[in-house]
Design a protein around this motif. Structure first.
Motif, PDB file in Angstrom:
ATOM      1  N   LEU A  12       1.086  -8.668  14.123  1.00  0.00           N
ATOM      2  CA  LEU A  12       1.757  -8.374  12.848  1.00  0.00           C
ATOM      3  C   LEU A  12       0.681  -8.284  11.770  1.00  0.00           C
ATOM      4  N   PRO A  13       0.336  -7.070  11.307  1.00  0.00           N
ATOM      5  CA  PRO A  13      -0.611  -6.962  10.193  1.00  0.00           C
ATOM      6  C   PRO A  13       0.106  -7.304   8.889  1.00  0.00           C
ATOM      7  N   THR A  14      -0.519  -8.136   8.076  1.00  0.00           N
ATOM      8  CA  THR A  14       0.175  -8.552   6.845  1.00  0.00           C
ATOM      9  C   THR A  14      -0.726  -8.463   5.621  1.00  0.00           C
ATOM     10  N   ASN A  16       0.552  -9.797   1.817  1.00  0.00           N
ATOM     11  CA  ASN A  16       1.630 -10.221   0.915  1.00  0.00           C
ATOM     12  C   ASN A  16       3.011  -9.894   1.463  1.00  0.00           C
ATOM     13  N   GLU A  17       3.294 -10.435   2.656  1.00  0.00           N
ATOM     14  CA  GLU A  17       4.595 -10.232   3.293  1.00  0.00           C
ATOM     15  C   GLU A  17       5.366 -11.551   3.395  1.00  0.00           C
ATOM     16  N   GLY A  18       5.064 -12.493   2.486  1.00  0.00           N
ATOM     17  CA  GLY A  18       5.723 -13.804   2.516  1.00  0.00           C
ATOM     18  C   GLY A  18       7.239 -13.705   2.427  1.00  0.00           C
ATOM     19  N   VAL A  37      -0.799 -12.962  13.772  1.00  0.00           N
ATOM     20  CA  VAL A  37      -0.714 -12.414  12.420  1.00  0.00           C
ATOM     21  C   VAL A  37      -2.138 -12.156  11.933  1.00  0.00           C
ATOM     22  N   VAL A  38      -2.424 -10.886  11.608  1.00  0.00           N
ATOM     23  CA  VAL A  38      -3.751 -10.534  11.079  1.00  0.00           C
ATOM     24  C   VAL A  38      -3.569 -10.275   9.603  1.00  0.00           C
ATOM     25  N   ASP A  39      -4.109 -11.152   8.802  1.00  0.00           N
ATOM     26  CA  ASP A  39      -3.802 -11.097   7.377  1.00  0.00           C
ATOM     27  C   ASP A  39      -4.951 -10.504   6.559  1.00  0.00           C
ATOM     28  N   LEU A  59      -7.786 -13.933   9.704  1.00  0.00           N
ATOM     29  CA  LEU A  59      -8.038 -13.089   8.531  1.00  0.00           C
ATOM     30  C   LEU A  59      -8.817 -11.856   8.961  1.00  0.00           C
ATOM     31  N   ASP A  60      -8.476 -10.701   8.385  1.00  0.00           N
ATOM     32  CA  ASP A  60      -9.338  -9.546   8.630  1.00  0.00           C
ATOM     33  C   ASP A  60     -10.502  -9.579   7.633  1.00  0.00           C
ATOM     34  N   GLY A  61     -11.331  -8.528   7.635  1.00  0.00           N
ATOM     35  CA  GLY A  61     -12.512  -8.530   6.772  1.00  0.00           C
ATOM     36  C   GLY A  61     -12.223  -8.185   5.325  1.00  0.00           C
ATOM     37  N   ASP A  85       4.715  -3.553  12.248  1.00  0.00           N
ATOM     38  CA  ASP A  85       4.578  -3.834  10.816  1.00  0.00           C
ATOM     39  C   ASP A  85       5.413  -5.051  10.431  1.00  0.00           C
ATOM     40  N   ALA A  86       4.913  -5.787   9.451  1.00  0.00           N
ATOM     41  CA  ALA A  86       5.523  -7.070   9.101  1.00  0.00           C
ATOM     42  C   ALA A  86       6.446  -6.966   7.899  1.00  0.00           C
ATOM     43  N   ASP A  87       6.978  -5.765   7.644  1.00  0.00           N
ATOM     44  CA  ASP A  87       7.805  -5.593   6.439  1.00  0.00           C
ATOM     45  C   ASP A  87       9.267  -5.316   6.756  1.00  0.00           C
ATOM     46  N   GLY A  88       9.667  -5.605   7.988  1.00  0.00           N
ATOM     47  CA  GLY A  88      11.077  -5.419   8.356  1.00  0.00           C
ATOM     48  C   GLY A  88      11.454  -3.977   8.604  1.00  0.00           C
ATOM     49  N   GLU A 201      14.044   0.977   5.956  1.00  0.00           N
ATOM     50  CA  GLU A 201      13.255   0.880   4.720  1.00  0.00           C
ATOM     51  C   GLU A 201      12.610  -0.491   4.676  1.00  0.00           C
ATOM     52  N   ARG A 202      11.396  -0.547   4.127  1.00  0.00           N
ATOM     53  CA  ARG A 202      10.734  -1.837   3.898  1.00  0.00           C
ATOM     54  C   ARG A 202      11.758  -2.802   3.292  1.00  0.00           C
ATOM     55  N   ALA A 203      11.890  -4.015   3.882  1.00  0.00           N
ATOM     56  CA  ALA A 203      12.988  -4.896   3.491  1.00  0.00           C
ATOM     57  C   ALA A 203      12.641  -5.808   2.308  1.00  0.00           C
ATOM     58  N   LYS A 206       6.094  -4.942  -1.538  1.00  0.00           N
ATOM     59  CA  LYS A 206       5.679  -3.610  -1.992  1.00  0.00           C
ATOM     60  C   LYS A 206       4.872  -2.884  -0.930  1.00  0.00           C
ATOM     61  N   SER A 207       4.958  -1.548  -0.939  1.00  0.00           N
ATOM     62  CA  SER A 207       4.153  -0.724  -0.038  1.00  0.00           C
ATOM     63  C   SER A 207       2.671  -0.875  -0.387  1.00  0.00           C
ATOM     64  N   LYS A 208       1.833  -0.856   0.648  1.00  0.00           N
ATOM     65  CA  LYS A 208       0.387  -0.914   0.408  1.00  0.00           C
ATOM     66  C   LYS A 208      -0.260   0.447   0.625  1.00  0.00           C
ATOM     67  N   LEU A 209       0.580   1.440   0.973  1.00  0.00           N
ATOM     68  CA  LEU A 209       0.041   2.780   1.216  1.00  0.00           C
ATOM     69  C   LEU A 209       0.237   3.626  -0.030  1.00  0.00           C
TER      70      LEU A 209
HETATM   71  N1  LIG Z   1      -4.168  -7.046   8.009  1.00  0.00           N
HETATM   72  C1  LIG Z   1      -3.793  -6.200   7.038  1.00  0.00           C
HETATM   73  N2  LIG Z   1      -2.535  -5.707   6.999  1.00  0.00           N
HETATM   74  C2  LIG Z   1      -2.210  -4.858   5.998  1.00  0.00           C
HETATM   75  C3  LIG Z   1      -3.131  -4.447   4.994  1.00  0.00           C
HETATM   76  N3  LIG Z   1      -2.492  -3.592   4.155  1.00  0.00           N
HETATM   77  C4  LIG Z   1      -1.222  -3.478   4.615  1.00  0.00           C
HETATM   78  N4  LIG Z   1      -1.039  -4.238   5.706  1.00  0.00           N
HETATM   79  C5  LIG Z   1       0.192  -4.389   6.507  1.00  0.00           C
HETATM   80  O1  LIG Z   1       0.377  -3.198   7.252  1.00  0.00           O
HETATM   81  C6  LIG Z   1       1.758  -2.940   7.419  1.00  0.00           C
HETATM   82  C7  LIG Z   1       2.060  -1.526   6.907  1.00  0.00           C
HETATM   83  O2  LIG Z   1       1.849  -1.458   5.500  1.00  0.00           O
HETATM   84  P1  LIG Z   1       2.953  -0.858   4.504  1.00  0.00           P
HETATM   85  O3  LIG Z   1       2.590  -1.214   3.118  1.00  0.00           O
HETATM   86  O4  LIG Z   1       4.309  -1.264   4.984  1.00  0.00           O
HETATM   87  O5  LIG Z   1       2.742   0.711   4.692  1.00  0.00           O
HETATM   88  P2  LIG Z   1       3.864   1.784   4.935  1.00  0.00           P
HETATM   89  O6  LIG Z   1       4.781   1.310   6.033  1.00  0.00           O
HETATM   90  O7  LIG Z   1       3.196   3.076   5.151  1.00  0.00           O
HETATM   91  O8  LIG Z   1       4.603   1.818   3.528  1.00  0.00           O
HETATM   92  P3  LIG Z   1       6.174   1.575   3.236  1.00  0.00           P
HETATM   93  O9  LIG Z   1       6.876   2.789   3.757  1.00  0.00           O
HETATM   94  O10 LIG Z   1       6.320   1.449   1.786  1.00  0.00           O
HETATM   95  O11 LIG Z   1       6.584   0.328   3.949  1.00  0.00           O
HETATM   96  C8  LIG Z   1       2.515  -4.024   6.642  1.00  0.00           C
HETATM   97  O12 LIG Z   1       2.916  -5.042   7.539  1.00  0.00           O
HETATM   98  C9  LIG Z   1       1.445  -4.527   5.661  1.00  0.00           C
HETATM   99  O13 LIG Z   1       1.653  -5.862   5.242  1.00  0.00           O
HETATM  100  C10 LIG Z   1      -4.460  -4.995   5.071  1.00  0.00           C
HETATM  101  O14 LIG Z   1      -5.339  -4.725   4.246  1.00  0.00           O
HETATM  102  N5  LIG Z   1      -4.741  -5.847   6.102  1.00  0.00           N
END
Ligand SMILES: Nc1nc2c(ncn2[C@@H]2O[C@H](COP(=O)(O)OP(=O)(O)OP(=O)(O)O)[C@@H](O)[C@H]2O)c(=O)[nH]1
Ligand SMILES: [Mg+2]
Length: 226
Positions: A12-14, A16-18, A37-39, A59-61, A85-88, A201-203, A206-209
Motif C-alpha cells: 500500500l503506497p501512502t 497522507n492517507e490517515g 505500507v510504503v510511506d 519509508l520511501d526516499g 492504492d491506499a485511497d479506497g 472515486e478516492r474515498a 487529496k489526489s497527489k497526481l
Molecule cells: N510511497 C508513496 N506513496 C505515494 C506518494 N504519492 C502518492 N502516493 C500514494 O499512491 C497512491 C496513488 O496516489 P493518488 O494521489 O491516489 O493518485 P491518483 O489515483 O492518480 O489520483 P486520484 O484519482 O485523485 O486518486 C495513493 O495511495 C497515494 O497515497 C509518494 O510520494 N510515496
C-alpha cells in the motif's frame, strides 16, 4: 497464498492517507501473507495508524510514488507483490483475479484495467477528460510500439513477480513509474496481462497526481519507446 512457494506481499503506497488506511489494511489482509505500507513521508498520522493496524511500515526516499514502488520491491518479504492504492479507489475482491494469472504461470505482470472494469472517476470536466485522453494516448503508443493489446497502462493496481520487476531497473520517481514498468516489461519480453478491475472515486484525502505533471509521462514515453 497464491501457489505453493509463492507467498504474496500486498503493498500500500501512502502519502497522507490517515483518513482510511486502517480500513484498507483490513480489506486487503485476507489476500496476502504480508501487508507492507510504503510511506512517502506523510505529515499526518498514516504511519502510526498503519502500524497499529498490524502492517509493516517503511519509508520511501521522499521523492515520489515511483520511489515508493522501488522501495517496496526492495523491501517486500515475498516473491509476489501486489500494489494497491491506499485511497479506497480499488476493489479488494479483485486482488485474487490479479493474482490468478501469476499462479497459473501465464503472466509475469498483471494490471487491473479500468477500461474493461469501469471507473467512477470518469467525468467530463477538463481535468478528468485530459487525464483520460492522455491515458488512452499513452496506451495506444505502447500498443503500437510493442504490438500489444493493452487498455490501461497507468493503473497503479497491479501484481507481479518481485524478482522480475526488480530486474527492470526502473528509475522513475513519480507516477510515470506505472508506464515505465509496463514498457520495460514488454521490452524484456515479460508477459503482461490485464484483468478487469473497477475503480471507485478516492474515498478521502487529496489526489497527489497533479495534471500539471503530465509532461513527465510524455518524457517517459519518449524515453522508453524510442
Ligand atoms: N510511497 C508513496 N506513496 C505515494 C506518494 N504519492 C502518492 N502516493 C500514494 O499512491 C497512491 C496513488 O496516489 P493518488 O494521489 O491516489 O493518485 P491518483 O489515483 O492518480 O489520483 P486520484 O484519482 O485523485 O486518486 C495513493 O495511495 C497515494 O497515497 C509518494 O510520494 N510515496
Ligand atoms: Mg487515487
Amino acid at each position: 497464498m497464491i501457489a505453493p512457494g509463492h507467498k504474496v506481499t500486498i503493498v500500500l503506497p501512502t502519502r497522507n492517507e490517515g483518513g482510511g488506511i486502517a480500513r484498507v489494511i483490513e480489506q486487503v489482509r485476507p489476500w496476502g501473507d504480508e501487508v507492507l505500507v510504503v510511506d512517502g513521508h506523510s505529515t499526518d498520522d498514516t504511519r502510526q495508524i498503519a502500524e497499529s493496524a498490524g502492517a509493516r511500515v517503511v519509508l520511501d526516499g521522499g521523492r515520489g510514488k515511483g520511489d515508493g514502488v522501488r522501495t517496496a520491491l526492495r523491501e517486500a518479504a515475498h516473491p509476489v507483490v501486489c500494489f494497491f492504492d491506499a485511497d479506497g479507489s480499488h476493489e479488494p475482491a479483485d486482488i485474487p483475479n490479479l493474482l490468478a494469472p501469476l499462479s497459473l504461470g501465464i503472466a509475469d505482470l498483471v494490471i487491473g484495467s479500468r477500461a474493461t472494469g469501469g471507473s467512477d472517476e470518469f467525468r467530463m470536466d477538463f481535468e478528468h477528460s485530459f487525464r483520460q485522453w492522455g491515458s488512452q494516448f499513452a496506451t495506444w503508443m505502447v500498443n503500437v510500439r510493442w504490438r500489444a493489446n493493452l487498455t490501461d497502462i497507468l493503473n497503479g493496481f497491479r501484481a507481479g513477480f518481485r524478482d522480475k520487476l526488480l530486474a527492470l531497473h526502473m528509475n522513475s520517481n513519480h507516477f510515470d513509474i506505472e508506464p515505465e514498468m509496463v514498457m520495460k516489461a514488454l521490452k524484456k519480453g515479460l508477459r503482461v496481462v490485464e484483468v478487469p478491475s473497477h475503480e471507485y472515486e478516492r474515498a478521502w484525502g487529496k489526489s497527489k497526481l497533479a495534471t500539471s505533471s503530465s509532461w513527465r509521462f510524455l518524457l517517459r514515453l519518449a524515453r522508453d519507446i524510442v
